[in-house]
Structures are given as structure tokens and as C-alpha cells.
Design an enzyme around this catalytic site. Sequence first.
Site, PDB file in Angstrom:
ATOM      1  N   ASP A   1       0.824  -1.210   0.000  1.00  0.00           N
ATOM      2  CA  ASP A   1       0.000   0.000   0.000  1.00  0.00           C
ATOM      3  C   ASP A   1       0.858   1.260   0.000  1.00  0.00           C
ATOM      4  OD1 ASP A   1       0.913  -0.535   2.590  1.00  0.00           O
ATOM      5  OD2 ASP A   1      -1.059  -1.004   3.371  1.00  0.00           O
TER       6      ASP A   1
ATOM      7  N   ASN B   1      -7.682  -2.392  14.333  1.00  0.00           N
ATOM      8  CA  ASN B   1      -9.098  -2.563  13.982  1.00  0.00           C
ATOM      9  C   ASN B   1      -9.317  -3.773  13.074  1.00  0.00           C
ATOM     10  OD1 ASN B   1      -7.984  -1.699  11.585  1.00  0.00           O
ATOM     11  ND2 ASN B   1      -9.380   0.019  11.273  1.00  0.00           N
TER      12      ASN B   1
ATOM     13  N   HIS C   1      -7.636  -4.412  10.268  1.00  0.00           N
ATOM     14  CA  HIS C   1      -7.375  -4.207   8.839  1.00  0.00           C
ATOM     15  C   HIS C   1      -6.179  -5.026   8.365  1.00  0.00           C
ATOM     16  CE1 HIS C   1      -4.646  -0.353   9.355  1.00  0.00           C
ATOM     17  NE2 HIS C   1      -3.900  -1.436   9.372  1.00  0.00           N
TER      18      HIS C   1
ATOM     19  N   GLU D   1      -9.771  -1.599   5.220  1.00  0.00           N
ATOM     20  CA  GLU D   1     -10.384  -1.273   6.506  1.00  0.00           C
ATOM     21  C   GLU D   1     -11.649  -2.117   6.707  1.00  0.00           C
ATOM     22  OE1 GLU D   1      -8.638   0.337   8.455  1.00  0.00           O
ATOM     23  OE2 GLU D   1      -8.020   2.329   7.774  1.00  0.00           O
TER      24      GLU D   1
END
Length: 241
Positions: free
Chosen positions: A65, A134, A136, A141
Site C-alpha cells: 500500500d 481494527n 485491517h 479497513e
Amino acid sequence: MKVTVVDDDIFATIAATALLAGLPSGGPTLGVATGGTPMRVYAELASRSRRGEVDLSGATVVALDEYVGLDADDPRSYAAYVRTRIADPLGIPSPNVHVPQGDSADPVAAAEAFEQQIAEAAGVDVQIAGIGSNGHLAFNEPGSALDSTTRVVELSEQTRHDNARFFGGRVEDVPRRAITQGLATIGRARSILLLAAGSAKADALAAALCGPVDAAVPASVLQRHADVTVIADRAAWSRMA
Ligand code: F6R
């Protein structure tokens, strides 16, 4: 799924050894996560390379990414991270290093071009991955489709808050968008080495490995992959008991 739970002081050694064991000789393709967790693993690889114990100069490196809006010379970009922590220390020439173009005038087209580049390449042999607090995976996400491909995404407030430490602690400086490999793209890697360290990852790791495979916890998609190795420290593993 293979799991190794280690004391923190041997995390990097064990992870580097597992990574090298999974790479074919010759010109392997290494998928790399950025962020804090794998930093010491890359440092360990660089040390082994300096000592002449490994030679990854023929490898190809593919990033997961990149932040939208940062150019490759920005020290906060993942392109800079990959260059300074991985490619340069390992002697990998820049044509063999692939990172989505964060400063493209057309990020959507840059994401599509990156997906195409990965599809046309020989395939990632070992993908190093981290997990967000979280859940991800890369910058997929919560809510990301399990069959997603490389695309532009909005970063969650949690992720921007977690990553503010790389932006001088200023959450307002963390870009709001990124280009990320999708969950299906990542799933095409032959093997995946998931690294998790610290108590902030404990809930997400437990949900990813033991909960339902669900877009709410993107890393749970790893349960569907045939060759996943997890290396976790005791704090990250603490919710698994
Ligand atoms: C970075 C990436 C992210 C990180 C994750 C964990 O390329 O893909 O998914 O792996 O945010 O980051 P750290 O290791 O900084 O906790």
C-alpha cells in the site's frame, strides 16, 4: 495455519528465519508490509545481508500500500520506507521495487495499474503482513469486500490515529486516503507471514484467527488461505487462550 508465539527479544530473528525459509532461491518475489511491526525484521535481514549470510539482491519487492498524496521522496511515504529499510540495505535495484504511485494525479488509475502489474508478475512467494488494531489487512479497513482488488480507500479514524506516530504525532497530517492491494490481491500470494506484536493487536488478532470470516474483520480472510504462518509475541497472543 502455523503459529509461533515468541518472546519479544527473538521476534525479529524467528520472523526473518521463517521468511527466508519460505523464499525460493534465485529471484524470489517478496511482498512487504510497512509500519512498525516488521521494521526490526527488515533490520535483521539487512544485518544478515551485511554479514554475507543472505543474498536477496535478485529479489523483487512488492509493497502492499501507499498513502495518496505522498511522493516517493517524502520520508513518510511507504516508497521511502521500502527503499531505505528493505531495497537499499538488501541491494535490490529500483526497477525491481514496486510501490503504488501515491502522488499520481489519477490515484484510481494508479491503483488499477498496480493491480495489473501484480497480475502480470510471476506472483508473490511470501507476503509479509501486519494487522491493524481494527483488524485491517494492508489498508483494507473494516467493511472491505473479501474479493476486493487494488483500489483507493478512505483510511479509518482509528488507522489515522494509530499511524500519527509516523507523522510527528499529528493525526491531521496523516493522509485520508491510500492505495491498497485488495483482499483478493493479497490472497493470491503463495504464502503469507502474518506478524503481530503488542497488546494493541490482541483483540484484532483473536477476531481474525478465531472469529467468523467477515468483512468486519478484514484480516479474517486469511483463514481461507492455504499457507499462512503467524508469528506473534505473547502480548498480541494474549486473547487467544
Ligand atoms: C502497512 C500495512 C498495514 C500494517 C498495519 C500494522 O503496509 O499494510 O496493514 O501492517 O497497520 O501496522 P504496525 O505494524 O505499524 O502496527
